[in-house]
Scaffold this active site. Structure first.
Site, PDB file in Angstrom:
ATOM      1  N   LYS A  23       0.851  -1.206   0.000  1.00  0.00           N
ATOM      2  CA  LYS A  23       0.000   0.000   0.000  1.00  0.00           C
ATOM      3  C   LYS A  23       0.880   1.246   0.000  1.00  0.00           C
ATOM      4  CE  LYS A  23      -1.513   1.542   4.146  1.00  0.00           C
ATOM      5  NZ  LYS A  23      -1.103   2.938   4.402  1.00  0.00           N
ATOM      6  N   ASN A  24       1.925   1.221   0.828  1.00  0.00           N
ATOM      7  CA  ASN A  24       2.761   2.418   0.971  1.00  0.00           C
ATOM      8  C   ASN A  24       3.632   2.690  -0.250  1.00  0.00           C
ATOM      9  OD1 ASN A  24       1.642   2.923   3.416  1.00  0.00           O
ATOM     10  ND2 ASN A  24       3.439   2.393   4.646  1.00  0.00           N
ATOM     11  N   CYS A 116      -2.597  13.380  13.422  1.00  0.00           N
ATOM     12  CA  CYS A 116      -2.539  11.943  13.252  1.00  0.00           C
ATOM     13  C   CYS A 116      -2.369  11.325  14.614  1.00  0.00           C
ATOM     14  CB  CYS A 116      -1.360  11.606  12.362  1.00  0.00           C
ATOM     15  SG  CYS A 116      -1.121   9.868  12.190  1.00  0.00           S
ATOM     16  N   ARG A 121       3.482  14.540  13.082  1.00  0.00           N
ATOM     17  CA  ARG A 121       3.782  14.358  11.659  1.00  0.00           C
ATOM     18  C   ARG A 121       3.794  15.684  10.893  1.00  0.00           C
ATOM     19  NH1 ARG A 121       0.998   8.737   9.922  1.00  0.00           N
ATOM     20  NH2 ARG A 121       2.799   8.515   8.600  1.00  0.00           N
ATOM     21  N   ASP A 307       6.352   0.542  11.774  1.00  0.00           N
ATOM     22  CA  ASP A 307       5.052  -0.033  11.414  1.00  0.00           C
ATOM     23  C   ASP A 307       4.887  -1.479  11.892  1.00  0.00           C
ATOM     24  OD1 ASP A 307       4.295   2.329  10.310  1.00  0.00           O
ATOM     25  OD2 ASP A 307       4.358   1.675   8.220  1.00  0.00           O
ATOM     26  N   ARG A 400      -8.000   0.328   6.224  1.00  0.00           N
ATOM     27  CA  ARG A 400      -7.139   1.246   5.446  1.00  0.00           C
ATOM     28  C   ARG A 400      -5.980   0.484   4.804  1.00  0.00           C
ATOM     29  NH1 ARG A 400      -5.130   6.276   8.554  1.00  0.00           N
ATOM     30  NH2 ARG A 400      -4.121   6.404   6.532  1.00  0.00           N
TER      31      ARG A 400
END
Ligand code: UD1
Length: 422
Positions: A23-24, A116, A121, A307, A400
């Protein structure tokens, strides 16, 4: 209606699972499609919520975007240099449209990315980078306006931190700038390299990808290409691996880029885990036994990824002995700790350090996902816990980054179902 997972813990996992595309990586590659034209098929893209949001933004900008089961097809030419607040506020990665819009139109207007849950961020590194390339940046009424009417001009840029997003945004802006851009202290993450490789297939001249100095020689224009395949999602792979070493009977995880997960494999070995075998693009995990505590320092790539910090914390919760987990990337990424305590974990926090005292078991309880990765960690905790765990916040956070996490784990024999909450 909000959605939850109900998990009956303790079922050993067995079977095969193939890791979907990153996804990233997909998000910035979709943003970079603004730099080209024609019909582009981006392959290995998971149709998760963030991808759907990016597709909606690109449609707003004037492109034709089709999100399929494993591919995104983008056609046409961008018409607008503005992105709307309602969509951008859903996802921070949409700020990475600023670079390609600025390069393509000489101006761009993007809402200031919202707060966030994992930390502040900021965008200062992105802004400094664009200013070095000659853009004028104004932050007004909640929008970031970038203008470079005479075009961008290559320059030497030093990033105070190796930010993944800033490296990518600056890279996308500088491929159409005049002359050479050098990004010092650039991010080395595989998702930065993937975007760079995509840009190179468009004819961009980029060197140093995967190192901390990236050299970009600007071109007048880029060509269009038909097809690009995104790398596998290393964070999803890492999550399946962590779950399987704890509760796998025999799990084959396919489509894994082993090089991207060396820090995880090393840490598992340090904790005494030897029930996994690495093959080409596959990880085979057999049997379960106890493991020791470990020390984790989240770091930019090739360091241990932030992550995967929530997921490895679940592993630490059930270790024989104590663990120390230091979160160096985001200042507020321990929201899962309170939830893990509800399952019987023993964790204390001091600043950016979590001290985890292993316990023999976790016991199911209702918990709430507060961000994507924390949510996945809570699902893993539910799979290993005794009894029933309800994980709330599935549609808002977990979806997500995963199309159907309950199916992924059910196919491996877990007892997990999605319920809608009144
Ligand atoms: C990306 C990933 C995210 C991952 C993170 C770190 C995507 C869509 N998201 O996020 O999943 O957790 O990398 O690997 O790919 N910073 C500044 N100023 C800036 C920009 C960043 O101080 O202008 C700081 C951040 O607050 C953070 C650190 O730099 O402390 C790293 O953030 P960054 O690498 O930019 O993360 P993202 O690109 O947002």
């Amino acid at each position: 209606m909000p959605e939850s997972f109900i998990i009956e813990g303790g079922h050993r996992l067995k079977g095969e699972i193939a890791v979907f595309g990153s996804k990233n990586s997909s998000l910035p590659i979709m943003a970079a499609s603004i730099l080209t034209g024609g019909k582009l098929i981006i392959d290995n893209v998971p149709p998760v919520k963030d991808i759907i949001t990016m597709a909606e933004i690109l449609r707003y900008i004037g492109l034709e975007v089709n999100v399929g089961e494993n591919q995104v097809i983008i056609k046409g030419e961008p018409k607008s240099f503005e992105a709307p607040y309602e969509l951008v506020s859903k996802m921070r990665a949409s700020f990475e449209l600023l670079g390609p819009l600025l390069a393509r139109f000489g101006e761009a207007k993007i809402p200031y990315p919202g707060g966030c849950r994992i930390g502040l961020r900021p965008i200062d590194l992105h802004v400094k980078g664009f200013e070095s390339l000659g853009a004028e940046i104004n932050i007004e009424k909640g929008f970031v306006y970038a203008r470079a009417k005479k075009g961008l001009k290559g320059n030497k840029i030093y990033l105070d931190k190796p930010s993944v997003g800033a490296t990518r945004n600056i890279m996308m802006a500088s491929v159409l700038a005049k002359g050479e851009t050098i990004i010092e202290n650039a991010a080395c993450e595989p998702e930065v390299v993937d975007l760079g490789n995509f840009l190179k297939t468009l004819g961009a001249e980029i060197e140093g990808l995967g190192t901390s100095v990236i050299y970009i020689t600007g071109k007048n224009e880029l060509k269009s290409i038909d097809y690009y395949k995104v790398i596998p999602d290393r964070i999803a792979a890492g999550s399946y691996i962590i779950a399987s070493v704890m509760i796998g009977k025999e799990v084959l995880i396919k489509n894994v880029e082993l090089d991207h997960l060396q820090s995880l494999f090393m840490k598992l070995k340090e904790a005494g885990v030897d029930n996994f075998q690495l093959k080409e693009k596959e990880v085979l995990i057999r049997g379960v036994k106890g493991w020791k505590g470990l020390e984790i320092n989240t770091m930019p790539y090739p360091g241990f990824p932030t992550d995967l910090q929530p997921q490895i914390m679940v592993f630490a919760c059930l270790a024989q002995g104590s663990s120390v987990i230091i979160e160096n990337i985001f200042e507020n990424r321990f929201s899962h700790v309170g939830e893990l305590l509800r399952l019987g974990a023993k964790i204390s926090i001091e600043g950016r350090t979590a001290m985890v005292q292993g316990v023999p078991k976790l016991v199911g309880a209702p918990v709430e996902a507060t961000d994507l990765r924390a949510g996945v960690a809570l699902v893993i905790a539910g799979l290993v816990a005794e009894g029933e765990t309800e994980v709330m916040g599935v549609d808002e956070h977990i979806d997500r980054g995963h199309v159907n996490l309950e199916k992924e784990f059910s196919d491996l024999g877990a007892k997990i179902k999605r319920v809608k909450k009144a």
